[in-house]
Scaffold this active site. Structure first.
Site, short mmCIF file in Angstrom:
data_model
loop_
_atom_site.label_atom_id
_atom_site.label_comp_id
_atom_site.label_asym_id
_atom_site.label_seq_id
_atom_site.Cartn_x
_atom_site.Cartn_y
_atom_site.Cartn_z
N ASP A 59 4.49 5.66 -10.34
CA ASP A 59 4.15 6.13 -9.00
C ASP A 59 3.14 7.25 -9.14
O ASP A 59 3.33 8.17 -9.94
CB ASP A 59 5.42 6.63 -8.30
CG ASP A 59 5.16 6.97 -6.85
OD1 ASP A 59 4.96 6.04 -6.06
OD2 ASP A 59 5.18 8.17 -6.51
N ASP B 18 1.20 3.50 -3.49
CA ASP B 18 0.68 4.01 -4.77
C ASP B 18 1.68 3.76 -5.90
O ASP B 18 1.74 4.51 -6.86
CB ASP B 18 0.32 5.49 -4.66
CG ASP B 18 1.50 6.38 -4.31
OD1 ASP B 18 2.57 5.86 -3.93
OD2 ASP B 18 1.36 7.61 -4.40
#
Length: 141
Positions: A4, A47
């Site tokens: 992440d 993301d």
């Protein structure tokens, strides 16, 4: 491995979603160069990325600690957007099948738990899931 990005939202907020897309494409390209041909790396959304590292029969497991260090170093390299260098980092959660569970869904959940521990511990680092994490999250009576 769950990956992440750290510090991605401010890029979208300050420079716009087109700039965020440039960052995501750059990071995706960097990740693609790090993994082996038979590894599977995909963007999950936003993301977040995931990597599945198959272990060929009779071969040792990949060194996820070394791999995570390479991922973090690659993601931390600046991205140029309109002449401005921007940076993101990444947090990584690692869990292994069948060592951490015989059930794939549980292994995925454990990698996610390790990812959030990496974020709580200061971001831009990798954390491998351990049984102590499950004990720490267990409800108390």
């Amino acid at each position: 491995m769950y990956i992440d990005l750290d510090g991605f939202k401010p890029i979208n907020d300050r420079l716009g979603h087109d700039a965020g897309d440039v960052v995501l494409r750059q990071v995706g390209g960097r990740l693609a160069t790090i993994f082996r041909d038979d590894d599977v790396v995909a963007r999950l959304g936003g993301d977040e990325f995931a990597a599945v590292l198959p272990r060929p029969s009779g071969k040792p497991a990949p060194d996820t600690k070394e791999l995570a260090a390479r991922i973090i170093a690659a993601v931390n390299e600046p991205v140029s957007i309109g002449g401005e260098a921007v940076r993101v980092g990444c947090s990584i959660g690692v869990a292994s099948w069948p060592e951490d569970s015989a059930e794939i869904a549980v292994v995925i959940r454990r990698a996610d738990e390790a990812l959030y521990k990496a974020k709580r511990d200061g971001r831009n680092r990798a954390v491998r899931w351990t049984p102590a994490m499950a004990a720490a999250d267990a409800p108390t009576a």
